[in-house]
Motif scaffolding. Structure first.
Motif, short mmCIF file in Angstrom:
data_model
loop_
_atom_site.label_atom_id
_atom_site.label_comp_id
_atom_site.label_asym_id
_atom_site.label_seq_id
_atom_site.Cartn_x
_atom_site.Cartn_y
_atom_site.Cartn_z
N ARG A 21 148.57 -23.83 50.19
CA ARG A 21 147.43 -22.85 49.68
C ARG A 21 146.30 -22.76 50.67
N HIS A 22 146.55 -23.05 52.03
CA HIS A 22 145.64 -22.55 52.91
C HIS A 22 146.41 -21.21 53.96
N ALA A 23 147.48 -20.96 53.65
CA ALA A 23 148.20 -20.14 54.28
C ALA A 23 147.51 -18.64 54.09
N ASN A 24 147.40 -18.11 55.41
CA ASN A 24 146.86 -16.74 55.39
C ASN A 24 147.85 -15.66 54.67
N VAL A 25 147.41 -14.79 54.06
CA VAL A 25 148.37 -13.76 53.17
C VAL A 25 147.98 -12.44 53.67
N LEU A 26 149.16 -11.65 54.47
CA LEU A 26 148.94 -10.28 55.06
C LEU A 26 148.87 -9.23 54.25
N SER A 27 149.48 -9.56 52.99
CA SER A 27 149.73 -8.20 52.15
C SER A 27 149.22 -8.73 50.68
N PRO A 28 148.49 -7.87 49.90
CA PRO A 28 148.20 -8.23 48.40
C PRO A 28 149.38 -9.12 47.71
N GLU A 29 148.74 -10.19 47.10
CA GLU A 29 149.47 -10.98 46.28
C GLU A 29 148.82 -11.27 44.95
N LEU A 30 149.68 -11.13 43.80
CA LEU A 30 149.15 -11.54 42.90
C LEU A 30 148.79 -12.87 42.72
N VAL A 31 147.38 -13.26 42.06
CA VAL A 31 146.79 -14.58 41.79
C VAL A 31 147.39 -15.27 40.62
N THR A 32 148.55 -15.56 40.53
CA THR A 32 149.29 -15.95 39.59
C THR A 32 148.39 -17.33 38.89
N SER A 33 147.79 -18.06 39.46
CA SER A 33 146.78 -19.20 38.69
C SER A 33 145.93 -18.50 37.91
N LEU A 34 145.33 -17.35 37.90
CA LEU A 34 144.55 -16.63 37.21
C LEU A 34 145.10 -16.26 35.99
#
Length: 539
Positions: free
Chosen positions: A462-475
């Motif tokens: 959960r601390h990983a950086n994300v370089l492209s948009p990803e859906l926040v599935t938890s929401l």
């Protein structure tokens, strides 16, 4: 028929006496017994049975236009395609106005910030917007859309949080070392607590900065508490005094304020008329004027925006964005520090006065929402496209890399998403779609991106950086449409994030070591990776 005739019972739709509708009813009744046929409608009608000429009762037309809350552009199209809608309607309060202009004026009068304006103030605003009530209406609607004015909202400040209900009641929680929670103490609060001293005052906007909070009432008054400086750096030496309860900002009493934005070195406010004022950080002409860092007097932002109405402002660490509303369309101006290309002009030079970001014209994009992160910025266009620019560290621009962009660039990975809202923080970006889905990218520190899913029975970092948009599935699991996201915009505090749903439910995740999430943490936890419901109803 004469629209001002009288003598029979009437239906009142406007501020004038309507003409009798008896003749219209008879005409419709007679036509019902005749053979049905497709007739071409004419604004002024003719003798063809079944015709309902618009000119027969223009006040009914006006009532329909107003009640339907038509977009200003639609009203303009009516004028462009039919002379009936652009000729003088001969109605009060201005007999020279067209039906479309009167409809726009009626809709303006429904807006909260327009109602208390005097006749002279309204005329001044009309001229400032371009000389048309349709343009005034567009200005008012644009401000409401991008700022959630008079709607519930949540602010994830640096270590502390502010939540405002749709009724204007304010809750605060989190760090309180400078009295920034407004409860008259410096004790931390781990649960949302109402600011009792604001009882009877309706708050419509809030801003949270390092150690300080600003609230704006529906009367345009500004209340501030926390550090007493409008321009203190987060760990600077200025502003050693603290204000632990909301106090009226006396220097702003003569300005009807609708929004505030707190940067690291300065504070900016936006007036009802769309004028921008700044406090502090004016030495060396950084914001177009010369002031001391602890100056408490507002100074108008000079230059290109002096005569252009602004609907939204956004403060980054050391720069300011302004969303302007002109007859030709919406545009974005920037001023301040240009390092990393965050001013959007294709260079990395500073700008001492507001300068138009020209790239949006090349992209054929009409900006509707702006957001200024600490080191990068983002815009949502009318067509739902998202543009980002500035420092690209940790992938916060969403372009699949960590490179800087000195001019706005469309986030191609969101090509199938129609965005309506964007929020930026310290190397972090969130985008909300028209459907209420949430996407995030950038720095994953403090689990503030919300990516904490399980894939193939393995926990994702959960601390990983994300370089492209990803859906926040938890929401997605909350099974409600998200309408606003707010995240910490500070380089000195671990970030936390709020997601507000359409029904007024608030969810929090990220850093919570000071109580800023509004939820209790156990077993020495300092953060939450999954969104958790905050015990406060903002509906």
């Amino acid at each position: 028929m004469d629209a001002t005739a009288s003598g029979n019972p009437t239906v009142q739709f406007h501020t004038i006496t309507d003409q009798p509708i008896t003749a219209i009813v008879v005409a419709v009744s007679n036509s019902a017994s005749s053979t049905f046929q497709r007739n071409t409608r004419h604004c002024y009608g003719d003798s063809t049975p079944g015709e309902f000429p618009l000119a027969a009762n223009p006040s009914i037309v006006l009532h329909v236009l107003t009640a339907c809350n038509l977009d200003p552009q639609d009203l303009a199209k009516l004028e462009a395609t039919c002379s009936f809608f652009r000729q003088p309607a001969n109605f009060a309060p201005d007999y020279e106005l067209s039906i479309s202009e009167l409809a726009a004026l009626d809709m303006c009068q429904k807006r909260a910030i327009f109602k208390p304006m005097t006749i002279d103030e309204r005329q001044d605003l009309k001229q400032r917007c371009g000389g048309s009530w349709k343009l005034v209406l567009r200005f008012l609607l644009a401000g409401e859309a991008c700022c959630r004015r008079e709607k519930s909202q949540a602010i994830a400040g640096p270590g502390h949080s502010i939540a405002v209900t749709s009724a204007g009641v304010v809750y605060s929680f989190g760090s309180n070392s400078s009295g920034q929670l407004g409860h008259g103490t410096t004790e931390e609060e781990w649960r949302p607590r109402i600011i009792r001293s604001l009882q009877g005052i309706r708050i419509i906007q809030a801003a949270a900065g390092p150690g300080r909070t600003m609230l704006i009432s529906d009367a345009g008054l500004v209340y501030a508490f926390g550090k007493d400086s409008f321009g203190e750096a987060e760990y600077g030496v200025q502003g050693s005094k603290m204000v632990t309860s909301p106090q009226l900002v006396e220097s702003l009493k003569n300005i009807y304020v609708v929004q505030a934005a707190i940067g690291n070195f300065f504070t900016a406010i936006l007036s009802r008329e769309g004028r921008v004022y700044t406090f502090s950080w004016g030495n060396d002409g950084r914001l177009g004027h010369q002031t001391e860092p602890n100056d408490v007097e507002p100074h108008p932002l000079l230059g290109a925006l002096e005569n252009i109405p602004v609907v939204q402002i956004a403060s980054g660490y050391c720069y300011l964005l302004a969303l302007a509303c002109q007859p030709s369309g919406m545009s974005v101006y920037s001023v301040g520090c240009g390092l990393g290309g965050k001013l959007g002009h294709g260079s990395r030079t500073d700008e001492k006065q507001p300068r138009l970001i020209e790239q949006f014209q090349a992209l054929n994009l009409q900006p509707t929402v702006i957001s200024a992160g600490a080191w990068h910025a983002a815009v949502v266009g009318r067509d739902g496209r998202v543009c980002t620019w500035g420092w690209g560290r940790y992938g916060c621009l969403g372009h699949g890399n960590e490179e800087c962009e000195s001019a706005p660039k469309v986030v191609e990975a969101l090509g199938n998403v129609k965005a309506v809202h964007v929020a930026t923080g310290d190397y972090t970006t969130f985008v909300v779609s028209e459907d209420g889905d949430v996407y995030s990218f950038g720095c994953g520190e403090s689990a503030s991106l919300g990516h904490n899913a399980v894939v193939d029975e393995e926990q994702v970092n959960r601390h990983a950086n994300v370089l492209s948009p990803e859906l926040v599935t938890s929401l997605k699991e909350v099974k409600e449409r998200v309408v606003q996201v707010s995240l910490t915009n500070s380089i000195y505090w671990n970030a936390h994030t709020f997601a507000l749903t359409e029904s007024g439910k608030l969810y929090a995740f990220g850093a919570g070591d000071k109580g800023q999430l509004g939820v209790e943490l156990v077993n020495n936890q300092t953060e939450r990776g999954n969104p958790e419901r905050v015990d406060v109803d903002l509906s």
